[in-house]
Motif scaffolding. Structure first.
Motif, mmCIF file in Angstrom:
data_model
loop_
_atom_site.group_PDB
_atom_site.id
_atom_site.type_symbol
_atom_site.label_atom_id
_atom_site.label_comp_id
_atom_site.label_asym_id
_atom_site.label_seq_id
_atom_site.Cartn_x
_atom_site.Cartn_y
_atom_site.Cartn_z
ATOM 1 N N ALA A 1 0.858 -1.187 0.000
ATOM 2 C CA ALA A 1 0.000 0.000 0.000
ATOM 3 C C ALA A 1 0.890 1.231 0.000
ATOM 4 N N ARG A 2 1.055 1.867 -1.157
ATOM 5 C CA ARG A 2 1.990 2.984 -1.286
ATOM 6 C C ARG A 2 1.282 4.286 -0.937
ATOM 7 N N PRO A 3 1.916 5.156 -0.176
ATOM 8 C CA PRO A 3 1.341 6.464 0.085
ATOM 9 C C PRO A 3 1.392 7.327 -1.157
ATOM 10 N N PRO A 4 0.657 8.471 -1.165
ATOM 11 C CA PRO A 4 0.626 9.293 -2.377
ATOM 12 C C PRO A 4 1.993 9.788 -2.809
ATOM 13 N N GLU A 5 2.883 10.142 -1.830
ATOM 14 C CA GLU A 5 4.176 10.673 -2.234
ATOM 15 C C GLU A 5 5.153 9.592 -2.648
ATOM 16 N N ALA A 6 4.754 8.349 -2.545
ATOM 17 C CA ALA A 6 5.673 7.271 -2.863
ATOM 18 C C ALA A 6 5.957 7.173 -4.342
ATOM 19 N N ALA A 7 5.033 7.720 -5.160
ATOM 20 C CA ALA A 7 5.253 7.624 -6.601
ATOM 21 C C ALA A 7 6.458 8.429 -7.060
ATOM 22 N N ARG A 8 6.881 9.363 -6.236
ATOM 23 C CA ARG A 8 8.038 10.172 -6.600
ATOM 24 C C ARG A 8 9.314 9.454 -6.180
ATOM 25 N N LEU B 1 18.468 -6.734 3.061
ATOM 26 C CA LEU B 1 17.678 -7.906 2.698
ATOM 27 C C LEU B 1 16.309 -7.532 2.151
ATOM 28 N N PHE B 2 15.787 -6.352 2.530
ATOM 29 C CA PHE B 2 14.429 -5.942 2.110
ATOM 30 C C PHE B 2 13.405 -7.052 2.402
ATOM 31 N N SER B 3 13.371 -7.519 3.617
ATOM 32 C CA SER B 3 12.468 -8.622 3.970
ATOM 33 C C SER B 3 11.015 -8.181 3.902
ATOM 34 N N GLU B 4 10.138 -9.172 3.719
ATOM 35 C CA GLU B 4 8.711 -8.867 3.590
ATOM 36 C C GLU B 4 8.134 -8.310 4.893
ATOM 37 N N GLY B 5 8.587 -8.850 6.011
ATOM 38 C CA GLY B 5 8.048 -8.365 7.283
ATOM 39 C C GLY B 5 8.371 -6.902 7.504
ATOM 40 N N LEU B 6 9.601 -6.488 7.166
ATOM 41 C CA LEU B 6 9.978 -5.087 7.308
ATOM 42 C C LEU B 6 9.103 -4.198 6.422
ATOM 43 N N THR B 7 8.840 -4.681 5.214
ATOM 44 C CA THR B 7 8.032 -3.898 4.284
ATOM 45 C C THR B 7 6.653 -3.625 4.855
ATOM 46 N N TRP B 8 5.981 -4.671 5.336
ATOM 47 C CA TRP B 8 4.626 -4.467 5.844
ATOM 48 C C TRP B 8 4.619 -3.742 7.169
ATOM 49 N N ASN B 9 5.654 -3.950 7.991
ATOM 50 C CA ASN B 9 5.724 -3.187 9.239
ATOM 51 C C ASN B 9 5.845 -1.695 8.959
ATOM 52 N N ARG B 10 6.698 -1.337 8.002
ATOM 53 C CA ARG B 10 6.863 0.072 7.671
ATOM 54 C C ARG B 10 5.588 0.652 7.092
ATOM 55 N N THR B 11 4.878 -0.130 6.255
ATOM 56 C CA THR B 11 3.619 0.372 5.684
ATOM 57 C C THR B 11 2.600 0.648 6.781
ATOM 58 N N ALA B 12 2.420 -0.273 7.705
ATOM 59 C CA ALA B 12 1.475 -0.064 8.806
ATOM 60 C C ALA B 12 1.908 1.103 9.682
ATOM 61 N N GLN B 13 3.213 1.195 9.902
ATOM 62 C CA GLN B 13 3.721 2.291 10.731
ATOM 63 C C GLN B 13 3.412 3.640 10.075
ATOM 64 N N GLU B 14 3.622 3.760 8.775
ATOM 65 C CA GLU B 14 3.339 5.018 8.099
ATOM 66 C C GLU B 14 1.853 5.327 8.114
ATOM 67 N N LYS B 15 1.003 4.301 7.996
ATOM 68 C CA LYS B 15 -0.436 4.540 8.091
ATOM 69 C C LYS B 15 -0.810 5.093 9.456
ATOM 70 N N VAL B 16 -0.222 4.512 10.499
ATOM 71 C CA VAL B 16 -0.526 4.989 11.847
ATOM 72 C C VAL B 16 -0.075 6.428 12.019
ATOM 73 N N VAL B 17 1.125 6.746 11.538
ATOM 74 C CA VAL B 17 1.620 8.113 11.657
ATOM 75 C C VAL B 17 0.731 9.074 10.885
ATOM 76 N N ALA B 18 0.296 8.672 9.671
ATOM 77 C CA ALA B 18 -0.587 9.538 8.886
ATOM 78 C C ALA B 18 -1.908 9.782 9.600
ATOM 79 N N LEU B 19 -2.461 8.695 10.204
ATOM 80 C CA LEU B 19 -3.718 8.873 10.951
ATOM 81 C C LEU B 19 -3.523 9.794 12.148
ATOM 82 N N GLU B 20 -2.412 9.638 12.834
ATOM 83 C CA GLU B 20 -2.163 10.527 13.970
ATOM 84 C C GLU B 20 -2.034 11.982 13.510
ATOM 85 N N GLN B 21 -1.391 12.205 12.371
ATOM 86 C CA GLN B 21 -1.292 13.568 11.861
ATOM 87 C C GLN B 21 -2.665 14.127 11.516
#
Length: 924
Positions: free
Chosen positions: A40-47, A295-315
């Protein structure tokens, strides 16, 4: 030790492992498309992220040299951060790109370029020339993006993204004119470069930053602990490659729990985590997995995505909370305004209904407290103005720095072009003098040609890039200049509002003082108001106020006149202070809208020539710095047929050789010339001596007039503007002998009397209601207006308006005096019509010209509302009234002659009667 390690492992706000976009160089948005499917990419991720390895020149002593560094760009702060490796949690330092300029070295090593900031110069080197040009172009675009949209991330999310994208697209198109855009070097920049091995250096110690040794130790501890955690979780050694599957494992994706249920840790954790620590849990989990960045592991990828969603919601929650608070504050302000209005209404009703003086006194005290509250608000506005002034000074410093950088770049570009031309000429000369190709080694000749081609291509690239840099820095400088202009307008507006508030404050004090000043029972309230009035009058001098203003009001204006005249009567002194504040307010409000464009038009005006444009500019008023030059031209236009070199010095010699009969009257009038002007009251000033010599020279130049009271003020005005004694003399000659009628200052003041009758005819035509009102109370306007025409308003109008009148008067003539006389009555028509007593009317007419503050309004009435006003009509009226006045004077002379004849005959008859009476007495 464990606590210290935990503190060291916390990522900085801009670190590569941090949760902010500036440092998130290892998130899923940075992966190639095949590696980020399903994320799930955020809007600014396309850049694309701007990051990669570069060599930085630095160090001290024996370890000075090139060091490999991982650079990544923070879009929010417009900073370029760098660390030793891509896996480091904390950056070593950052480079502020908002005010930086870039330069590539055509004569240095391949791939070398510089970033110049106001505080330092950073030298970098890329792996290839293509990578260097790519970095320079991207840094230029990032800098322009930051200046075009200061609120880059928030503004983009709020809906400004398309406009910003369009603007950036236009910028890219403009830069293509200088240097074609370079394609992204594969594997050398971006997140793909983080997967490559760290570039090796000759010595391991050489790549370590001793300047940031603490950060190096923190990053080393972070990497060691991350490797241990990876080995403990069974992910394998750090050198093992990451899985190639783009689909992450579902069981490793953190799912946000229901807010009503507590969040639990994994089974190996003995303590439950409350719901308030959800964000902290996710951040700590991301920290533990950041060490496996390669390594770009899958768990790190999804953890970072959820973390960014939480930060965006808090903002979003914070934004909504701020909006709710602002709405509540607005409602609170409206409630306070409503309560204040209701209290004002109740106070007015109570004052009207109060039967005793005691109750009314209490209401007056309440008003005084309200005035004090207004004073506090004025102080708050002054503090805000000081903040704006400081911000303005910072902007000015930035503009100066950018101008200096732009000038340096232009000089360097010119020098480079000269070098290119010299090299081209040298190559041409070398080819012209080459020996026979058969006698020359073909390989060496080919190598020389190739080297020269490479050098010329490098200089061409450098020249094109520097042209694009100059273009972009110039655009940034223009944007900063526009912001500076907007801040100046806001500062002037705030100063004007402050003057208006202070003027209303003084006017309120004066009204209260008039209401209670005559009642002995209210002595205490009157004393309080007297103290407040005294403080207000002393405010500007700094006796009772410590506040500082960005542009303080001087005691004297540009020509030495007191802004607030020193009157003996306190009421008149208060009115003078209110008038000075209103003049200042009108000047500040018109500074940006009227005064600044007018100054620009005068500055762009070259040689002065009579024209319709010059006529309009003179009516609007000449700026202070251009007025001496314009007046000298206007005077020369009038007296060029009279002016002869050395004539003025000849007149001065004649006045020194013999005393003129008018010398005594001139000496008496010198001390009465402009008592409110420092140039004529200061004992050490040279203006009185200049004025004496000027008037004596004129009395010899025009013996038919000699000297007339009023000429001293005309000459003084000319001296204040022109300063040169001889130029002021010719200005007086131009007024008396060419602009005004010939007998204006004669013994009978014939033309002056004619103009008074002409003015009354024009008033009857333009302002019939006012003239009917004045005739009803038998008011003779010539008692007031005669002096206006005799000295061209020198004693009547405030200096700001007076010199504008003279600007047009010296060009158009006496018609301007009539226009402004009519405009003055029109300006105060309603106030005069409200007066119902001849004595009150005379008292008002004696001082009402000094109450005119708005010069723009008066000018508009004079030159627009009084139209049509032709010189032909003025000549006809003068001719008619001159004939009538001459007839009246002849009749008066005839009556005088008859009276003298009768008196003489009576004197001759008296002795005979006296003799007969004596004879009769003797006979008796």
């Amino acid at each position: 030790m464990e606590g210290a390690q935990e503190k060291a492992l916390e990522p900085s706000p801009s670190a590569p492992g941090s949760e902010e976009p500036s440092g998130s160089v290892r998130g899923p948005e940075d992966l190639p498309p095949e590696e980020s499917q399903g994320c799930a990419r955020p809007p600014e991720a396309a850049r694309k992220k701007l990051c990669g390895y570069l060599s930085k020149f630095g160090g001290k002593g024996p370890i000075r040299g090139w060091k490999s560094r991982w650079f990544f760009y923070d879009e929010k702060k417009c900073h370029l951060y760098y660390s030793r490796t891509a896996q480091d949690a904390n950056p070593l330092d950052s480079i502020d790109l908002s005010s930086a300029v870039f330069d590539c070295k055509g004569d240095g090593e391949e791939g070398t370029f510089e970033i110049k900031t106001p505080s330092r110069v950073i030298t970098l080197k890329a792996a290839t020339k293509q990578v260097m040009v790519y970095w320079l172009q991207q840094l230029q675009m990032k800098r322009w993006e930051f200046h075009s949209s200061p609120l880059a991330p928030d503004a983009t999310l709020a809906g400004n993204g398309p406009a910003l994208h369009l603007e950036l697209g236009q910028e890219e198109a403009e830069l293509e004119e200088f240097l074609c855009p370079v394609k992204t070097p594969t594997g050398l920049v971006g997140t793909a470069a983080a997967l490559q091995p760290v570039p090796t250096m000759p010595l391991a110690l050489q790549n370590i930053s001793l300047k940031h040794l603490g950060t190096e130790i923190q990053n080393t501890m972070h990497n060691i602990r991350g490797n241990k955690q990876v080995q403990g979780t069974g992910r394998g050694p750090p050198g093992e490659e990451a899985p190639q599957s783009g689909e992450p494992q579902r069981e490793e994706q953190p799912v946000a729990p229901d807010p009503s249920t507590p969040v639990r840790e994994p089974a190996d954790s003995p303590k439950p985590v409350p719901k308030s620590s959800l964000t902290t849990n996710l951040i700590q989990k991301a920290k533990r997995q950041n060490s496996t960045f390669p390594l770009f592991s899958e768990g790190l990828t999804w953890n970072r995505t959820a973390q960014e969603k939480v930060v965006a919601l808090e903002q979003q929650v914070l934004i909504l909370t701020k909006e709710l608070n602002s709405q509540k504050e607005l409602v609170r302000v409206l409630h306070k305004a409503l309560e204040a209005a209701q209290q004002e209404k109740r106070a007015s009703s109570a004052y009207l209904a109060a039967a005793e003086d005691k109750d009314r006194l209490e209401l007056v005290r309440h008003k005084v407290r309200q005035i004090a509250e207004l004073g506090r608000r004025v102080e708050a506005l002054e503090q805000e103005r000081e903040c704006l002034a400081r911000e303005l000074s910072l902007r000015e410093e930035q503009v100066q720095e950018l101008q200096q950088h732009a000038q340096l770049l232009m000089d360097k570009n010119q020098a480079k072009q000269q070098v290119i031309c010299q090299l081209s000429e040298k190559v041409t000369r070398d080819f012209m003098h080459l020996p026979d190709p058969a006698d020359r080694d073909p390989l060496s000749q080919q190598e020389t040609i190739e080297h020269l081609k490479d050098d010329m291509e490098a200089y061409r690239t450098q020249n094109r890039f520097l042209n694009s840099e100059i273009h972009q820095v110039t655009k940034i400088w223009r944007k900063v200049a526009e912001k500076e202009k907007a801040l100046l307008m806001k500062c002037a507006y705030l100063q004007a509002r402050n003057c208006q508030v202070e003027s209303k404050y003084l006017a309120g004090l004066r009204r209260l003082q008039e209401a209670v000043g005559d009642e002995a029972s209210k002595y205490a309230c009157a004393e309080l108001l007297r103290q407040l009035t005294q403080e207000a009058l002393q405010w500007e001098a700094g006796e009772t106020s410590d506040s500082m203003e960005p542009s303080p009001i001087s005691e004297y204006d540009e020509y030495g006149f007191l802004r607030v005249p020193d009157y003996d009567v306190e009421d008149v002194k208060l009115l003078a202070k209110i008038q000075a504040l209103e003049v200042r307010s009108h000047h500040l409000l018109g500074l940006q809208a009227v005064e600044r464009p007018l100054r620009e038009r005068w500055a762009a005006l070259g040689e002065l020539m009579p024209s319709a444009e010059l006529k309009q500019l003179l009516r609007a008023g000449v700026p202070h710095e251009h007025r001496p030059r314009v007046w000298r031209w206007l005077v020369h236009l009038r007296v060029q047929h009279l002016h002869t070199p050395g004539y003025y010095q000849e007149l001065l010699s004649r006045s020194q050789a013999s005393e003129h009969p008018a010398a005594r009257q001139i000496e008496l009038d010198l001390n009465r010339t402009f008592p409110n002007n420092k140039h004529f009251t200061c004992p050490t000033s040279s203006f009185p001596d200049k004025l004496r010599r000027l008037l004596l020279a004129f009395s010899w130049q025009n013996p038919t007039i000699g000297y007339c009271q009023g000429l001293n003020r005309l000459a003084a005005i000319a001296l204040l503007v022109l300063e040169d004694e001889e130029n002021a003399f010719w200005c007086l000659v131009a007024i008396v002998e060419t602009i005004l009628p010939a007998d204006y200052y004669s013994k009978m003041l014939m033309a002056s009397q004619v103009d008074q009758r002409v003015l009354q005819d024009l008033l009857s035509e333009k302002l019939p209601r006012l003239m009917a009102h004045l005739r009803q109370y038998r008011v003779d306007l010539s008692l007031i207006t005669f002096n206006w025409f005799l000295v061209v308003f020198a004693d009547s109008l405030i200096s700001d308006i007076l010199f504008r009148v003279w600007d047009a008067f010296l060009y158009e003539g006496t018609k301007v005096v009539f226009r402004y006389a009519l405009a003055i009555f029109k300006y105060n028509e309603e106030e005069i019509l409200r007066l119902q007593d001849s004595l009150e009317i005379y008292q008002f007419l004696r001082l009402f010209t000094k109450t005119i503050c708005n010069s723009r309004k008066l000018m508009n009435i004079a030159f627009n509302d009084m139209n049509p006003f032709s010189m032909k009509q003025l000549r006809q009226l003068r001719s008619v009234h001159r004939e009538r006045l001459e007839i009246e004077l002849r009749e008066l002379e005839q009556l005088k002659a008859e009276y003298l004849e009768k008196r003489a005959s009576r004197a001759r008859a008296v002795p005979e009667g006296c003799a007969s009476e004596d004879e009769g007495a003797g006979e008796a």
